[in-house]
Design a protein around this motif. Sequence first.
Motif, PDB file in Angstrom:
ATOM      1  N   ASP A 194       0.909  -1.478   0.325  1.00 29.92           N
ATOM      2  CA  ASP A 194       0.514  -0.054  -0.179  1.00 29.92           C
ATOM      3  C   ASP A 194       0.511   1.414   0.173  1.00 29.92           C
ATOM      4  O   ASP A 194       0.087   1.758   0.161  1.00 29.92           O
ATOM      5  N   TYR A 195       2.158   1.076   0.504  1.00 28.43           N
ATOM      6  CA  TYR A 195       2.767   2.448   0.625  1.00 28.43           C
ATOM      7  C   TYR A 195       5.079   1.869   0.764  1.00 28.43           C
ATOM      8  O   TYR A 195       5.019   0.913   0.914  1.00 28.43           O
ATOM      9  N   SER A 203       1.665   6.879  -1.609  1.00 27.19           N
ATOM     10  CA  SER A 203       0.681   5.911  -1.848  1.00 27.19           C
ATOM     11  C   SER A 203       0.482   5.183  -2.676  1.00 27.19           C
ATOM     12  O   SER A 203       1.340   5.592  -4.024  1.00 27.19           O
ATOM     13  N   ALA A 218      -1.091  -2.573   4.404  1.00 27.01           N
ATOM     14  CA  ALA A 218      -1.413  -2.505   5.477  1.00 27.01           C
ATOM     15  C   ALA A 218      -2.202  -3.869   5.940  1.00 27.01           C
ATOM     16  O   ALA A 218      -2.045  -4.517   7.336  1.00 27.01           O
ATOM     17  N   GLY A 230       1.515  -3.684   9.121  1.00 24.46           N
ATOM     18  CA  GLY A 230       2.739  -2.964   8.495  1.00 24.46           C
ATOM     19  C   GLY A 230       4.118  -2.625   8.580  1.00 24.46           C
ATOM     20  O   GLY A 230       4.603  -1.732   8.905  1.00 24.46           O
ATOM     21  N   SER A 232       1.753   4.654  12.915  1.00 22.73           N
ATOM     22  CA  SER A 232       0.179   3.348  12.501  1.00 22.73           C
ATOM     23  C   SER A 232       1.145   3.258  10.701  1.00 22.73           C
ATOM     24  O   SER A 232       0.897   4.118   9.950  1.00 22.73           O
ATOM     25  N   GLN A 234      -1.190   3.068   7.974  1.00 25.15           N
ATOM     26  CA  GLN A 234      -1.467   4.201   7.551  1.00 25.15           C
ATOM     27  C   GLN A 234      -0.636   4.322   6.990  1.00 25.15           C
ATOM     28  O   GLN A 234      -0.281   6.577   5.977  1.00 25.15           O
ATOM     29  N   THR A 275       2.992   5.353   7.818  1.00 19.82           N
ATOM     30  CA  THR A 275       3.745   5.930   8.582  1.00 19.82           C
ATOM     31  C   THR A 275       5.115   5.728   8.511  1.00 19.82           C
ATOM     32  O   THR A 275       4.879   4.171   8.679  1.00 19.82           O
TER      33      THR A 275
END
Lengths: 113, 114
Positions: free
Chosen positions: A31-32, A51, A95, A99, B96, B99, B101
């Motif tokens: 996702d990132y 992102s 995610a 993470g 997070s 998300q 971070t």
Amino acid sequence: DQQVKQNSPSLSVQEGRISILNCDYTNSMFDYFLWYKKYPAEGPTFLISISSIKDKNEDGRFTVFLNKSAKHLSLHIVPSQPGDSAVYFCAATAAANAGKSTFGDGTTLTVKP
Amino acid sequence: DAGITQSPRHKVTETGTPVTLRCHQTENHRYMYWYRQDPGHGLRLIHYSYGVKDTDKGEVSDGYSVSRSKTEDFLLTLESATSSQTSVYFCAISASPGQGTEAFFGQGTRLTVV
């Protein structure tokens, strides 16, 4: 199976020119994507992120481009400065995977004055 | 700078001895990680924690255990050190990560097993 690959162990550029560092990934669930810079005898520090829903993110001299269809991202540094000489790590985060970040092996950038 | 410290910074130990590395944070971040860095291998995740007493394995967890009894402390233990565990160990924290971070890293611990 390495999910994040930085195929160039090293890169050397002249001061003032553009540095382009590349990163490929295999997991479409990421996702990132984040770039970290590391100087010798120090911990990595965050540089810039993007992102998966974006294709470009810019922060000063640093721009990250994401090509999802090719599963490829690149970090552009313009203009390059001698202080940019460091190891650059590409990292990817899912995610759905609590993470956890998966890192590439790093690219050592040398900017010559 | 994010408040994260690792101790010790350097350690030499003998094969077969137990070793504990400590990571302490003052940021109250939920997530904490232990990585090892070896030449040609980048950063590889050993264990991570997503809360007090909540931990899980990473990609290179064999021979390592972790504990997190308080938000601010994350301990990495090598039960019986081997020469293959000679490495530089980094602790990281993140608020997070799901998300996007970023993680903040400690200065690293250079461990040599002789």
